[in-house]
Design a protein around this motif. Structure first.
Motif, PDB file in Angstrom:
ATOM      1  N   PRO A  53       0.828  -1.213   0.000  1.00 62.58           N
ATOM      2  CA  PRO A  53       0.000   0.000   0.000  1.00 62.58           C
ATOM      3  C   PRO A  53       0.859   1.259   0.000  1.00 62.58           C
ATOM      4  CG  PRO A  53       0.041  -0.981   2.191  1.00 62.58           C
ATOM      5  CD  PRO A  53       0.743  -1.949   1.282  1.00 62.58           C
ATOM      6  N   MET A  54       0.383   2.271  -0.731  1.00 65.98           N
ATOM      7  CA  MET A  54       1.062   3.561  -0.758  1.00 65.98           C
ATOM      8  C   MET A  54       0.356   4.503   0.213  1.00 65.98           C
ATOM      9  SD  MET A  54       2.081   4.322  -4.741  1.00 65.98           S
ATOM     10  CE  MET A  54       3.135   5.699  -4.250  1.00 65.98           C
ATOM     11  N   SER A  55       1.102   5.053   1.142  1.00 66.48           N
ATOM     12  CA  SER A  55       0.538   6.017   2.078  1.00 66.48           C
ATOM     13  C   SER A  55       0.318   7.357   1.361  1.00 66.48           C
ATOM     14  CB  SER A  55       1.486   6.218   3.254  1.00 66.48           C
ATOM     15  OG  SER A  55       2.697   6.808   2.814  1.00 66.48           O
ATOM     16  N   PHE A  56      -0.352   8.278   2.048  1.00 69.93           N
ATOM     17  CA  PHE A  56      -0.552   9.600   1.456  1.00 69.93           C
ATOM     18  C   PHE A  56       0.779  10.274   1.178  1.00 69.93           C
ATOM     19  CE2 PHE A  56      -0.893  14.209   1.921  1.00 69.93           C
ATOM     20  CZ  PHE A  56      -1.858  14.497   0.967  1.00 69.93           C
ATOM     21  N   SER A  57       1.718  10.114   2.103  1.00 72.33           N
ATOM     22  CA  SER A  57       3.030  10.735   1.910  1.00 72.33           C
ATOM     23  C   SER A  57       3.774  10.099   0.738  1.00 72.33           C
ATOM     24  CB  SER A  57       3.870  10.643   3.193  1.00 72.33           C
ATOM     25  OG  SER A  57       4.070   9.288   3.557  1.00 72.33           O
ATOM     26  N   THR A  59       2.330   8.790  -1.905  1.00 77.33           N
ATOM     27  CA  THR A  59       1.678   9.292  -3.109  1.00 77.33           C
ATOM     28  C   THR A  59       2.105  10.719  -3.411  1.00 77.33           C
ATOM     29  OG1 THR A  59      -0.232   7.872  -2.663  1.00 77.33           O
ATOM     30  CG2 THR A  59      -0.553   9.692  -4.212  1.00 77.33           C
ATOM     31  N   ALA A  60       2.144  11.549  -2.367  1.00 72.93           N
ATOM     32  CA  ALA A  60       2.563  12.942  -2.553  1.00 72.93           C
ATOM     33  C   ALA A  60       3.999  13.011  -3.063  1.00 72.93           C
ATOM     34  CB  ALA A  60       2.415  13.717  -1.248  1.00 72.93           C
ATOM     35  N   ALA A  61       4.872  12.154  -2.486  1.00 73.96           N
ATOM     36  CA  ALA A  61       6.275  12.143  -2.916  1.00 73.96           C
ATOM     37  C   ALA A  61       6.400  11.726  -4.376  1.00 73.96           C
ATOM     38  CB  ALA A  61       7.082  11.205  -2.016  1.00 73.96           C
ATOM     39  N   LEU A  62       5.541  10.793  -4.811  1.00 73.72           N
ATOM     40  CA  LEU A  62       5.581  10.351  -6.197  1.00 73.72           C
ATOM     41  C   LEU A  62       5.152  11.477  -7.136  1.00 73.72           C
ATOM     42  CD1 LEU A  62       6.005   8.136  -8.268  1.00 73.72           C
ATOM     43  CD2 LEU A  62       3.677   7.338  -7.817  1.00 73.72           C
ATOM     44  N   PHE A  66       7.336  13.213  -9.948  1.00 75.91           N
ATOM     45  CA  PHE A  66       6.889  13.266 -11.334  1.00 75.91           C
ATOM     46  C   PHE A  66       7.092  14.659 -11.931  1.00 75.91           C
ATOM     47  CE2 PHE A  66       3.516  14.030 -14.497  1.00 75.91           C
ATOM     48  CZ  PHE A  66       3.798  13.010 -15.393  1.00 75.91           C
ATOM     49  N   PHE A  67       6.836  15.693 -11.132  1.00 77.29           N
ATOM     50  CA  PHE A  67       6.928  17.053 -11.648  1.00 77.29           C
ATOM     51  C   PHE A  67       8.309  17.676 -11.495  1.00 77.29           C
ATOM     52  CE2 PHE A  67       2.275  16.861 -11.224  1.00 77.29           C
ATOM     53  CZ  PHE A  67       1.912  17.380 -12.451  1.00 77.29           C
ATOM     54  N   ASP A 283       8.984   2.661  -7.895  1.00 76.31           N
ATOM     55  CA  ASP A 283       7.887   3.093  -7.035  1.00 76.31           C
ATOM     56  C   ASP A 283       6.572   2.374  -7.314  1.00 76.31           C
ATOM     57  OD1 ASP A 283       9.245   4.813  -5.394  1.00 76.31           O
ATOM     58  OD2 ASP A 283       8.815   6.617  -6.557  1.00 76.31           O
ATOM     59  N   TRP A 284       6.504   1.606  -8.377  1.00 78.63           N
ATOM     60  CA  TRP A 284       5.304   0.801  -8.635  1.00 78.63           C
ATOM     61  C   TRP A 284       5.688  -0.564  -9.202  1.00 78.63           C
ATOM     62  CZ3 TRP A 284       5.859   5.716 -11.026  1.00 78.63           C
ATOM     63  CH2 TRP A 284       6.215   5.709 -12.371  1.00 78.63           C
ATOM     64  N   ALA A 285       6.688  -1.156  -8.594  1.00 81.39           N
ATOM     65  CA  ALA A 285       7.261  -2.415  -9.106  1.00 81.39           C
ATOM     66  C   ALA A 285       6.304  -3.596  -9.002  1.00 81.39           C
ATOM     67  CB  ALA A 285       8.550  -2.729  -8.349  1.00 81.39           C
TER      68      ALA A 285
END
Length: 364
Positions: A53-57, A59-62, A66-67, A283-285
């Motif tokens: 599972p990806m936590s909110f942090s 997801t935010a870091a990803l 990305f940007f 990050d999404w292996a």
């Protein structure tokens, strides 16, 4: 400079969130009421093996990555080789075997003993809910939707934007007899104007006998979602197509998992496997395979020849655009696996598969 990029990333994220809410992209998915082979709990589908599972942090870091992360060579500096296809070309093909055309990314056109089938047709300029932002095509499709002959079947693997394209479906609905989709995806199609009696929904391991042979929907390790609040509300998977003479597998999207061996044991061997090889990252292996894992999946499936898909059309990750091809060729040579890498638009049959052709290495 990093702070400026970070602020810009956050502004873009906020703007997109507001745009999505204001434009009612929020999903309206009905609960699945019947018992399913795929794990289904809490109004959501689940993989057989739990995802990390990806936590909110996380997801935010990803999103920040990305940007802000500098991308190198993620778009081609060559003209992608493209062979134009006409309706006359397709109609001239025989009706006594299975012909194929790789249209781009994971979109495949088949002529199956005279019938035209499409898998994951994405003809839009961007793999995105918007046509002003998002991954943009490296090349145009080799044939337009309007020039396609009447379509007997459209097969969808899952509802992500690079596999289920609303604009394409809205054009195809008038010329398509039947849509084969995972459970829950029928809701989107009906909202877009497809008649309910044209849609057949599939659970994992569900089969359909056609005049040309067997179609089966098989598991993958992935996820689904198109908007706000619809994560995993619809199913995802892969497709098996078995005619009297040929057997092919289309992976859709997946991380590497034991299910490939189960599919191979049940439906293999396959004359051709079309296996996801692209858009992977650390990050999404667990939901997208590295090229080395794609080769292993092909071997688990008992495939004879593998065609790498999910590459060469959109920038969906951080790796170079040609990295999937370079790595899969290296691994295939190491494992003595036969690859077929046709240019987009090249028409071929299962009994005459194109050889390994390194078109991505041509000079600009």
């Amino acid at each position: 400079m990093f702070f400026i990029k970070l602020v810009a990333a956050l502004i873009v994220m906020l703007g997109l969130a507001i745009y999505i809410v204001n434009n009612s992209i929020k999903a309206k998915v009905s609960p699945i009421e019947e018992v399913t082979s795929a794990p289904y709990e809490g109004l959501k589908f689940h993989n057989t093996a739990p995802r990390n599972p990806m936590s909110f942090s996380d997801t935010a870091a990803l999103w920040v990555r990305f940007f802000t992360e500098k991308k190198v060579d993620t778009t081609p500096d060559i003209n992608i080789p493209l062979r134009p296809v006409s309706r006359a070309d397709l109609e001239a093909l025989s009706s006594d075997t299975l012909h194929m055309v790789k249209l781009g990314h994971s979109s495949i056109l088949l002529k199956v003993y005279g019938e035209y089938w499409l898998i994951d047709p994405v003809f839009s300029d961007r793999a995105s809910p918007f046509q002003f932002v998002g991954p943009k095509r490296f090349h145009q499709p080799p044939i337009s939707l309007e020039d396609l002959p009447p379509i007997d079947k459209v097969l969808i693997s899952h509802n992500h934007y690079d596999h289920l394209d609303k604009a394409s479906i809205k054009i195809l609905l008038a010329k398509t007899q039947q849509f084969l989709v995972p459970k829950g995806v029928d809701g989107d199609l009906i909202n877009w104007g497809v008649e309910a009696n044209k849609i057949v929904t599939f659970d994992w391991w569900q089969e359909l006998q056609t005049r040309q042979g067997l179609v089966a929907f098989t598991p993958t390790q992935h996820f689904s979602g198109r908007g706000m609040g619809d994560g995993n509300a619809t199913l995802w998977g892969s497709w098996v197509i078995k005619t009297p003479q040929e057997s092919v597998f289309f992976s859709g999207d997946s991380g590497y998992f034991s299910g490939f061996k189960e599919i191979g044991d049940k439906y293999g061997p396959f004359d051709l496997t079309m296996v996801e090889t692209g858009a992977y990252d650390k990050d999404w292996a667990d939901i997208h395979m590295k090229p080395e894992e794609s080769i292993q999946a092909h071997m688990d499936l008992q495939g004879k020849v593998m065609m790498p898909i999910h590459n060469g059309t959109f920038d969906l990750a951080f790796h170079t655009w040609h990295d999937p091809f370079d790595r899969v060729v290296t691994e295939a040579e190491r494992r003595e696996v036969t690859l077929s890498t046709p240019e987009f638009g090249r028409i071929f049959s299962i009994i005459d598969l194109p050889p390994l052709t390194p078109w991505w290495q041509q000079a600009p």
